[in-house]
Design a protein around this motif. Sequence first.
Motif, short mmCIF file in Angstrom:
data_model
loop_
_atom_site.label_atom_id
_atom_site.label_comp_id
_atom_site.label_asym_id
_atom_site.label_seq_id
_atom_site.Cartn_x
_atom_site.Cartn_y
_atom_site.Cartn_z
N PHE A 14 15.64 105.21 -69.62
CA PHE A 14 15.59 103.86 -70.18
C PHE A 14 16.96 103.19 -70.23
CE2 PHE A 14 11.87 105.94 -72.32
CZ PHE A 14 10.93 105.32 -71.52
N GLN A 15 18.02 103.97 -70.25
CA GLN A 15 19.34 103.37 -70.23
C GLN A 15 19.57 102.61 -68.93
OE1 GLN A 15 22.39 106.10 -71.34
NE2 GLN A 15 24.07 104.65 -71.05
N THR A 16 19.11 103.19 -67.83
CA THR A 16 19.21 102.51 -66.53
C THR A 16 18.37 101.25 -66.51
OG1 THR A 16 19.57 104.64 -65.43
CG2 THR A 16 18.88 102.80 -64.05
N ARG A 17 17.15 101.37 -67.02
CA ARG A 17 16.28 100.19 -67.05
C ARG A 17 16.86 99.09 -67.93
NH1 ARG A 17 12.04 99.44 -68.66
NH2 ARG A 17 10.74 98.60 -67.01
N SER A 18 17.55 99.50 -68.99
CA SER A 18 18.13 98.52 -69.91
C SER A 18 19.07 97.57 -69.17
CB SER A 18 18.89 99.22 -71.03
OG SER A 18 18.05 100.05 -71.79
N ARG A 19 19.94 98.15 -68.37
CA ARG A 19 20.91 97.33 -67.65
C ARG A 19 20.20 96.35 -66.70
NH1 ARG A 19 23.42 102.63 -66.88
NH2 ARG A 19 25.05 102.94 -68.44
N VAL A 20 19.18 96.83 -66.03
CA VAL A 20 18.45 95.98 -65.08
C VAL A 20 17.75 94.84 -65.78
CG1 VAL A 20 16.53 95.93 -63.45
CG2 VAL A 20 18.16 97.82 -63.39
N GLU A 21 17.02 95.15 -66.85
CA GLU A 21 16.23 94.13 -67.53
C GLU A 21 17.12 93.07 -68.17
OE1 GLU A 21 13.19 93.91 -67.19
OE2 GLU A 21 12.37 95.89 -66.78
N VAL A 22 18.21 93.50 -68.80
CA VAL A 22 19.11 92.54 -69.43
C VAL A 22 19.79 91.67 -68.36
CG1 VAL A 22 21.24 92.30 -70.77
CG2 VAL A 22 19.50 93.94 -71.48
N ALA A 23 20.23 92.28 -67.27
CA ALA A 23 20.89 91.52 -66.21
C ALA A 23 19.95 90.50 -65.58
CB ALA A 23 21.42 92.47 -65.14
N SER A 24 18.70 90.90 -65.32
CA SER A 24 17.75 89.96 -64.71
C SER A 24 17.42 88.80 -65.66
CB SER A 24 16.47 90.68 -64.29
OG SER A 24 15.79 91.20 -65.41
N SER A 25 17.37 89.08 -66.96
CA SER A 25 17.13 88.01 -67.94
C SER A 25 18.29 87.03 -67.97
CB SER A 25 16.90 88.61 -69.33
OG SER A 25 15.73 89.38 -69.37
N LEU A 26 19.50 87.56 -67.91
CA LEU A 26 20.68 86.69 -67.91
C LEU A 26 20.73 85.81 -66.65
CD1 LEU A 26 23.44 89.11 -69.25
CD2 LEU A 26 22.67 86.99 -70.34
N ILE A 27 20.46 86.43 -65.50
CA ILE A 27 20.51 85.69 -64.23
C ILE A 27 19.46 84.58 -64.21
CG2 ILE A 27 20.09 85.86 -61.75
CD1 ILE A 27 21.26 88.74 -61.94
N SER A 28 18.21 84.92 -64.49
CA SER A 28 17.13 83.93 -64.42
C SER A 28 17.27 82.87 -65.50
CB SER A 28 15.78 84.63 -64.54
OG SER A 28 15.66 85.32 -65.77
N GLY A 29 17.69 83.28 -66.71
CA GLY A 29 17.87 82.31 -67.78
C GLY A 29 18.97 81.33 -67.47
N GLY A 30 20.09 81.82 -66.92
CA GLY A 30 21.18 80.93 -66.56
C GLY A 30 20.79 79.93 -65.49
N ILE A 31 20.06 80.40 -64.49
CA ILE A 31 19.60 79.50 -63.42
C ILE A 31 18.68 78.42 -63.98
CG2 ILE A 31 18.11 79.40 -61.37
CD1 ILE A 31 19.27 82.14 -60.58
N ALA A 32 17.75 78.82 -64.86
CA ALA A 32 16.79 77.86 -65.42
C ALA A 32 17.50 76.79 -66.26
CB ALA A 32 15.76 78.59 -66.28
N ILE A 33 18.46 77.20 -67.07
CA ILE A 33 19.16 76.24 -67.93
C ILE A 33 19.96 75.24 -67.09
CG2 ILE A 33 21.02 76.02 -69.63
CD1 ILE A 33 20.00 78.65 -70.87
N VAL A 34 20.66 75.73 -66.07
CA VAL A 34 21.44 74.84 -65.21
C VAL A 34 20.53 73.84 -64.50
CG1 VAL A 34 22.85 74.74 -63.13
CG2 VAL A 34 23.34 76.46 -64.87
N LEU A 35 19.42 74.32 -63.95
CA LEU A 35 18.50 73.43 -63.25
C LEU A 35 17.85 72.42 -64.19
CD1 LEU A 35 16.77 75.92 -60.77
CD2 LEU A 35 18.55 74.24 -60.27
N ALA A 36 17.48 72.88 -65.40
CA ALA A 36 16.88 71.96 -66.37
C ALA A 36 17.87 70.87 -66.77
CB ALA A 36 16.40 72.74 -67.59
N ALA A 37 19.13 71.26 -66.97
CA ALA A 37 20.16 70.28 -67.32
C ALA A 37 20.38 69.27 -66.19
CB ALA A 37 21.46 70.99 -67.67
N MET A 38 20.12 69.68 -64.97
CA MET A 38 20.28 68.79 -63.82
C MET A 38 19.05 67.93 -63.58
SD MET A 38 22.17 71.48 -61.22
CE MET A 38 22.11 70.34 -59.83
N GLY A 39 18.02 68.10 -64.42
CA GLY A 39 16.84 67.25 -64.32
C GLY A 39 15.76 67.75 -63.39
N PHE A 40 15.70 69.06 -63.14
CA PHE A 40 14.69 69.61 -62.24
C PHE A 40 13.31 69.72 -62.90
CE2 PHE A 40 18.18 70.38 -59.57
CZ PHE A 40 17.75 70.82 -58.34
N GLY A 41 13.22 69.54 -64.21
CA GLY A 41 11.93 69.55 -64.89
C GLY A 41 11.18 70.86 -64.72
#
Length: 477
Positions: free
Chosen positions: A141-168
């Motif tokens: 689970f320690q290995t999975r932890s790194r993957v899950e947290v990293a993927s959440s950070l990557i996808s969340g960051g992309i979504a926030i940037v796109l939403a701020a740019m008006g992508f709806g």
Amino acid sequence: MSAPGSIRHATRWSGFEIGIRYALQFGVTVVLAHLIDPAAYGIVAMVLVFTALGNVFVDSGTGLALIQRQRTTDDEETSAFFINVAISLVACAALIAGAPFIAAFYGRPEVSRLCLVLAVVFPLNALAVVPDALLTQQLRFQTRSRVEVASSLISGGIAIVLAAMGFGPWALVYQAIASIGSRAAMLYIVSGWRPRGHYRREAARSIVGFGGYMLVAGLIDTAYNRLQAVLIGRLFSARDLGFYSLAQNTQQAPTSFAAALLNRLGLPLLSSVNGDIAEVRRLLRTALRMSLFAFAPMMVILAIYATPVVRLVYGERWLPAGPLLAILTLGAIPWPAHVLSLVVLNALGQPRLVLRVEVVKKAIAVALLLASAPWGLPAMAWSTVITSLVSYLLNAYVVGKRIGYDALSQLHDLLPTTLATAGAALTAWGCIAWLPSSLWSLGAGAALAGATHLIIGWALGHPAIDGFLQLVLPRSR
């Protein structure tokens, strides 16, 4: 590391990883709620109905089948991988072909384009099924932890940037793709797994024999959960669906956390006792008392504070989601018991029974949902509360027959939890009546209610308190 130490280690890492992941996802949801209109949420929810169903097909129960076996061969793992990939390509083609019809069903032409882009999630998800199952099987689970947290950070960051740019709504679409894609790539790399074996018909038949029942059960459960979105999208506006989806997503943050943790730890652990009914009963009893002692007060406090939470966290424009959140949260209280019941049946190698139980439960649930739909969104939400109670009783009856731990025995064990939770509810009601509406009073009221729950539990000698202390505190040498 000893077996108890291994379990304690796995529990800590699982709780940490899942907690961080859902905290990140919740934080991203809050930010996006301030950047994206409720109607955009509703439009994307219309499409996610079909991607959710498709992803159940993609997994096809093979992941659970690999976990349940404890030890698997290269041929079994490779056969499962090719099954997942083949189904994912079929699901991808089906969503692309069905995109115009889905758009016509909702009366929204823009839905078609969303379907075409989101179809890519199926083959991406297929790459992750076997590596994810093997990491869970091995309690890595320690290995999975790194993957899950990293993927959440990557996808969340992309979504926030796109939403701020008006992508709806497209910000939410690319969030889903980035989350699944980055997770699949990282799991494939860190697991070290590759399809080294060969596709064998016998191995595939064996895996599908177990996983097939889980596939149908998963489809039934997902279809029911997504039927709410289909009905709301068809009968009401996209804005209404946005409110309901936000309430549902907020309620599902703690329930998904509980389900992920209990499934991840419960199935490997219960499968390892090799059908020892007495040990299965002991583990279920312990898990049930501990999980509901932690989960029930959170849900009750969230239900009481639902409207203030929506106002303070998401903003005034999301206020209609508050009453819906309160109702849906009440229906989620028995969720850990539901998850643990299915884990027990799967660990005992009873996938056919799981399917039968799911068919009965979802037949009742669909009937209630269809009957409530003409009466509006609150009525639909209340139908889920009734469904939850019926499901708990049916699960308890079936599990009780198998391991000698029936509904009456469970309710007797849960009486201290019920009393402590009632005390927390009274405290929360008092705070919301007497304290002004603010972020500070919201936190103070929730803290006081939680403290009341712990004090009553301690006074009643609730075993969950010692259990949690053993998980948190280091072992004495």
